[in-house]
Design a protein around this motif. Structure first.
Motif, PDB file in Angstrom:
ATOM      1  N   LEU A 276       0.756  -1.128   0.001  1.00 31.13           N
ATOM      2  CA  LEU A 276      -0.012   0.018   0.040  1.00 31.13           C
ATOM      3  C   LEU A 276       0.871   1.434  -0.129  1.00 31.13           C
ATOM      4  O   LEU A 276       0.600   2.180  -0.627  1.00 31.13           O
ATOM      5  N   ALA A 277       1.888   1.433   0.688  1.00 27.38           N
ATOM      6  CA  ALA A 277       2.868   2.473   0.713  1.00 27.38           C
ATOM      7  C   ALA A 277       3.285   2.916  -0.581  1.00 27.38           C
ATOM      8  O   ALA A 277       3.442   4.246  -0.740  1.00 27.38           O
ATOM      9  N   VAL A 278       3.654   2.088  -1.561  1.00 26.33           N
ATOM     10  CA  VAL A 278       4.265   2.398  -2.679  1.00 26.33           C
ATOM     11  C   VAL A 278       3.182   2.020  -3.996  1.00 26.33           C
ATOM     12  O   VAL A 278       3.563   2.461  -4.940  1.00 26.33           O
ATOM     13  N   GLY A 279       2.041   1.521  -3.473  1.00 27.39           N
ATOM     14  CA  GLY A 279       0.984   1.463  -4.613  1.00 27.39           C
ATOM     15  C   GLY A 279       1.418   0.406  -5.493  1.00 27.39           C
ATOM     16  O   GLY A 279       1.036   0.488  -6.739  1.00 27.39           O
ATOM     17  N   LYS A 280       1.984  -0.845  -5.094  1.00 27.69           N
ATOM     18  CA  LYS A 280       2.648  -1.720  -5.879  1.00 27.69           C
ATOM     19  C   LYS A 280       1.739  -2.990  -5.551  1.00 27.69           C
ATOM     20  O   LYS A 280       1.391  -3.175  -4.780  1.00 27.69           O
ATOM     21  N   VAL A 281       1.235  -3.662  -6.579  1.00 24.90           N
ATOM     22  CA  VAL A 281       0.592  -4.964  -6.767  1.00 24.90           C
ATOM     23  C   VAL A 281       1.247  -5.979  -7.305  1.00 24.90           C
ATOM     24  O   VAL A 281       1.349  -5.860  -8.496  1.00 24.90           O
ATOM     25  N   GLU A 282       1.498  -7.094  -6.666  1.00 25.38           N
ATOM     26  CA  GLU A 282       2.204  -8.307  -7.402  1.00 25.38           C
ATOM     27  C   GLU A 282       0.922  -9.500  -7.461  1.00 25.38           C
ATOM     28  O   GLU A 282       0.487  -9.635  -6.194  1.00 25.38           O
TER      29      GLU A 282
END
Length: 65
Positions: free
Chosen positions: A35-41
């Protein structure tokens, strides 16, 4: 493993909404969200275009990373 940059996620509700949108289409999908960097894997057989569409339908802006 597919990676996406997602803008607009700010809380746990956002994480659940995105995760549920993906797993509703691919119950075996593994979704990890930073959530902190807006990255989804996402580990899924869904094509990237479909994943972007599903995330967009939840109200977030997604692009393949």
């Amino acid at each position: 493993m597919q990676q996406f940059t997602v803008q607009g996620m700010t809380c746990g509700h956002c994480v659940r909404a995105v995760t549920q949108a993906i797993t509703a289409q691919d119950p075996a999908a593994q979704v990890q969200i930073d959530l902190a960097v807006g990255k989804v894997e996402i580990d899924s057989n869904l094509p990237p275009e479909r994943i972007v569409q599903l995330i967009s339908e939840e109200g977030y802006s997604a692009t393949p990373a």
